[in-house]
Design a protein around this motif. Structure first.
Motif, PDB file in Angstrom:
ATOM      1  N   THR A 115     103.122 -91.350  64.471  1.00  0.00           N
ATOM      2  CA  THR A 115     103.223 -90.104  64.831  1.00  0.00           C
ATOM      3  C   THR A 115     104.818 -89.757  64.924  1.00  0.00           C
ATOM      4  OG1 THR A 115     102.811 -88.405  66.593  1.00  0.00           O
ATOM      5  CG2 THR A 115     103.077 -90.619  67.358  1.00  0.00           C
ATOM      6  N   ASN A 116     105.397 -88.338  65.179  1.00  0.00           N
ATOM      7  CA  ASN A 116     106.629 -88.241  65.377  1.00  0.00           C
ATOM      8  C   ASN A 116     106.616 -87.477  66.770  1.00  0.00           C
ATOM      9  OD1 ASN A 116     105.566 -85.875  64.754  1.00  0.00           O
ATOM     10  ND2 ASN A 116     107.136 -85.300  63.282  1.00  0.00           N
ATOM     11  N   LEU A 117     105.535 -87.666  67.637  1.00  0.00           N
ATOM     12  CA  LEU A 117     105.496 -86.832  68.980  1.00  0.00           C
ATOM     13  C   LEU A 117     105.715 -87.961  69.904  1.00  0.00           C
ATOM     14  CD1 LEU A 117     102.631 -84.516  68.266  1.00  0.00           C
ATOM     15  CD2 LEU A 117     104.996 -83.858  68.029  1.00  0.00           C
ATOM     16  N   THR A 118     106.199 -87.670  71.135  1.00  0.00           N
ATOM     17  CA  THR A 118     106.338 -88.512  72.246  1.00  0.00           C
ATOM     18  C   THR A 118     104.858 -88.393  72.813  1.00  0.00           C
ATOM     19  OG1 THR A 118     106.616 -86.702  73.671  1.00  0.00           O
ATOM     20  CG2 THR A 118     108.439 -87.937  72.820  1.00  0.00           C
ATOM     21  N   GLU A 119     104.747 -89.571  73.709  1.00  0.00           N
ATOM     22  CA  GLU A 119     103.203 -89.781  74.618  1.00  0.00           C
ATOM     23  C   GLU A 119     103.079 -88.369  75.178  1.00  0.00           C
ATOM     24  OE1 GLU A 119     103.599 -94.385  75.752  1.00  0.00           O
ATOM     25  OE2 GLU A 119     105.075 -92.712  76.749  1.00  0.00           O
ATOM     26  N   ALA A 120     103.882 -87.656  75.762  1.00  0.00           N
ATOM     27  CA  ALA A 120     103.696 -86.570  76.580  1.00  0.00           C
ATOM     28  C   ALA A 120     103.125 -85.396  75.444  1.00  0.00           C
ATOM     29  CB  ALA A 120     104.981 -86.169  77.291  1.00  0.00           C
ATOM     30  N   GLN A 121     103.919 -85.400  74.374  1.00  0.00           N
ATOM     31  CA  GLN A 121     103.660 -84.311  73.586  1.00  0.00           C
ATOM     32  C   GLN A 121     102.296 -84.313  73.011  1.00  0.00           C
ATOM     33  OE1 GLN A 121     107.124 -84.937  71.139  1.00  0.00           O
ATOM     34  NE2 GLN A 121     108.281 -83.018  71.792  1.00  0.00           N
ATOM     35  N   LEU A 122     101.850 -85.618  72.557  1.00  0.00           N
ATOM     36  CA  LEU A 122     100.568 -86.089  72.168  1.00  0.00           C
ATOM     37  C   LEU A 122      99.561 -85.515  73.122  1.00  0.00           C
ATOM     38  CD1 LEU A 122     101.142 -89.377  70.180  1.00  0.00           C
ATOM     39  CD2 LEU A 122     100.183 -87.148  69.295  1.00  0.00           C
ATOM     40  N   LEU A 123      99.686 -85.796  74.332  1.00  0.00           N
ATOM     41  CA  LEU A 123      98.754 -85.686  75.277  1.00  0.00           C
ATOM     42  C   LEU A 123      98.518 -84.033  75.573  1.00  0.00           C
ATOM     43  CD1 LEU A 123      99.568 -88.419  77.766  1.00  0.00           C
ATOM     44  CD2 LEU A 123      97.339 -88.113  76.816  1.00  0.00           C
ATOM     45  N   LYS A 124      99.710 -83.384  75.518  1.00  0.00           N
ATOM     46  CA  LYS A 124      99.647 -81.898  75.679  1.00  0.00           C
ATOM     47  C   LYS A 124      99.016 -81.268  74.732  1.00  0.00           C
ATOM     48  CE  LYS A 124     102.529 -77.903  76.189  1.00  0.00           C
ATOM     49  NZ  LYS A 124     104.018 -77.229  76.267  1.00  0.00           N
ATOM     50  N   GLN A 125      99.468 -81.627  73.436  1.00  0.00           N
ATOM     51  CA  GLN A 125      98.805 -81.224  72.090  1.00  0.00           C
ATOM     52  C   GLN A 125      97.162 -81.269  72.277  1.00  0.00           C
ATOM     53  OE1 GLN A 125      98.801 -83.354  68.107  1.00  0.00           O
ATOM     54  NE2 GLN A 125     100.260 -81.694  67.806  1.00  0.00           N
ATOM     55  N   ARG A 126      96.747 -82.478  72.476  1.00  0.00           N
ATOM     56  CA  ARG A 126      95.333 -82.644  72.581  1.00  0.00           C
ATOM     57  C   ARG A 126      94.443 -81.890  73.682  1.00  0.00           C
ATOM     58  NH1 ARG A 126      90.956 -82.744  69.909  1.00  0.00           N
ATOM     59  NH2 ARG A 126      89.361 -84.236  70.410  1.00  0.00           N
ATOM     60  N   ALA A 127      95.199 -81.936  74.791  1.00  0.00           N
ATOM     61  CA  ALA A 127      94.662 -81.148  75.995  1.00  0.00           C
ATOM     62  C   ALA A 127      94.463 -79.847  75.649  1.00  0.00           C
ATOM     63  CB  ALA A 127      95.680 -81.344  77.260  1.00  0.00           C
ATOM     64  N   ILE A 128      95.436 -79.369  75.081  1.00  0.00           N
ATOM     65  CA  ILE A 128      95.124 -77.763  74.582  1.00  0.00           C
ATOM     66  C   ILE A 128      94.096 -77.529  73.676  1.00  0.00           C
ATOM     67  CG2 ILE A 128      96.312 -75.824  73.400  1.00  0.00           C
ATOM     68  CD1 ILE A 128      99.129 -76.822  74.334  1.00  0.00           C
TER      69      ILE A 128
ATOM     70  N   ILE B 229      99.958 -77.129  82.016  1.00  0.00           N
ATOM     71  CA  ILE B 229     100.481 -78.657  81.358  1.00  0.00           C
ATOM     72  C   ILE B 229     101.833 -78.533  81.729  1.00  0.00           C
ATOM     73  CG2 ILE B 229     100.669 -79.916  79.572  1.00  0.00           C
ATOM     74  CD1 ILE B 229      98.035 -78.538  78.187  1.00  0.00           C
ATOM     75  N   LEU B 230     102.261 -79.593  82.238  1.00  0.00           N
ATOM     76  CA  LEU B 230     103.750 -79.995  82.610  1.00  0.00           C
ATOM     77  C   LEU B 230     103.923 -81.153  81.560  1.00  0.00           C
ATOM     78  CD1 LEU B 230     104.149 -79.666  86.296  1.00  0.00           C
ATOM     79  CD2 LEU B 230     104.751 -77.901  84.794  1.00  0.00           C
ATOM     80  N   THR B 231     105.127 -81.367  81.141  1.00  0.00           N
ATOM     81  CA  THR B 231     105.439 -82.461  80.310  1.00  0.00           C
ATOM     82  C   THR B 231     106.925 -83.236  80.537  1.00  0.00           C
ATOM     83  OG1 THR B 231     106.547 -81.355  78.356  1.00  0.00           O
ATOM     84  CG2 THR B 231     104.221 -81.935  78.321  1.00  0.00           C
ATOM     85  N   GLU B 232     106.867 -84.637  80.877  1.00  0.00           N
ATOM     86  CA  GLU B 232     108.078 -85.247  80.662  1.00  0.00           C
ATOM     87  C   GLU B 232     108.174 -86.166  79.521  1.00  0.00           C
ATOM     88  OE1 GLU B 232     110.175 -88.317  80.841  1.00  0.00           O
ATOM     89  OE2 GLU B 232     108.204 -88.894  81.838  1.00  0.00           O
ATOM     90  N   GLY B 233     109.434 -85.976  78.888  1.00  0.00           N
ATOM     91  CA  GLY B 233     109.382 -86.610  77.408  1.00  0.00           C
ATOM     92  C   GLY B 233     110.270 -87.537  77.504  1.00  0.00           C
ATOM     93  N   LEU B 234     111.061 -88.209  78.571  1.00  0.00           N
ATOM     94  CA  LEU B 234     112.065 -89.111  78.494  1.00  0.00           C
ATOM     95  C   LEU B 234     111.749 -90.577  78.862  1.00  0.00           C
ATOM     96  CD1 LEU B 234     115.043 -86.742  80.001  1.00  0.00           C
ATOM     97  CD2 LEU B 234     114.880 -87.451  77.665  1.00  0.00           C
TER      98      LEU B 234
END
Length: 206
Positions: free
Chosen positions: A75-88, A97-102
């Protein structure tokens, strides 16, 4: 017996003691909170996300914070982005949804999420956080939260089981044993280094 984590030696712990260190007395109190906190992992979408969505749908908190900046193979997404995408995709509104990607590990999950939480709520307004992570990872996550978040914030522990590292089966496979022994080593070493707070825990005599 009751003992400080700092007094333990990971290579001298029995299976019962390892089980108690990682799993004992980490149970949900079913309180409502301000936000559901989900640190990422390679399989967080499979194991941690369903629990977070369940808590959200039950009305235990109105916001979910996904934390994690690691980009896993495939994947090219961070863990947070993947979780957000699937949650939506599973029906959670994006505005909740809040995300922290660092962040790249558990301590950074907590530290990097402080700013996100402050911007979303102001830290002084947060009273309780619901913590969702794998059962064997919960002790370290909880200690990091207690170490680095303000002391007025309470935590509800909402652990989830994976298939190989549960309280009743981790010792049955070399993979499960390796994960538990490594996790115990991390917890004890981080406490002794002062990276996370010491705590009295209850473990078997042997």
């Amino acid at each position: 017996m009751k003992i400080n984590i700092s007094q333990l030696h990971h290579d001298k712990l029995s299976d019962s003691q390892l089980t108690d260190l990682l799993f004992k007395n980490l149970v949900d109190d079913y309180e409502k909170g301000d936000v559901i906190f989900v640190p990422g992992s390679s399989k967080a979408v499979i194991y941690r996300l369903p629990k977070a969505i369940q808590l959200y749908n039950e009305g235990r908190a109105n916001k979910i914070l996904f934390s994690g900046g690691v980009i896993w193979e495939g994947t090219n997404l961070t863990e947070a982005q993947l979780l957000k995408q699937r949650a939506i995709q599973l029906g959670v509104p994006e505005e909740d949804i809040l995300t922290e990607g660092l962040s790249l590990h558990t301590k950074e999950n907590v530290l990097a999420s402080l700013l996100i939480l402050d911007r979303a709520f102001e830290l002084n307004n947060i009273k309780r956080i619901l913590v969702v992570t794998s059962s064997y990872h919960m002790r370290r996550t909880h200690l990091n939260l207690k170490t680095y978040l303000p002391d007025w914030i309470q935590f509800s522990i909402c652990p989830v089981d994976d298939t190989t590292t549960k309280v009743d089966n981790w010792f049955l496979t070399s993979y499960g044993r390796e994960r538990v022994e490594m996790e115990a080593n991390k917890i004890i070493n981080y406490v002794k280094q002062g990276s996370i707070m010491d705590e009295i825990i209850e473990i078997a005599e042997n």
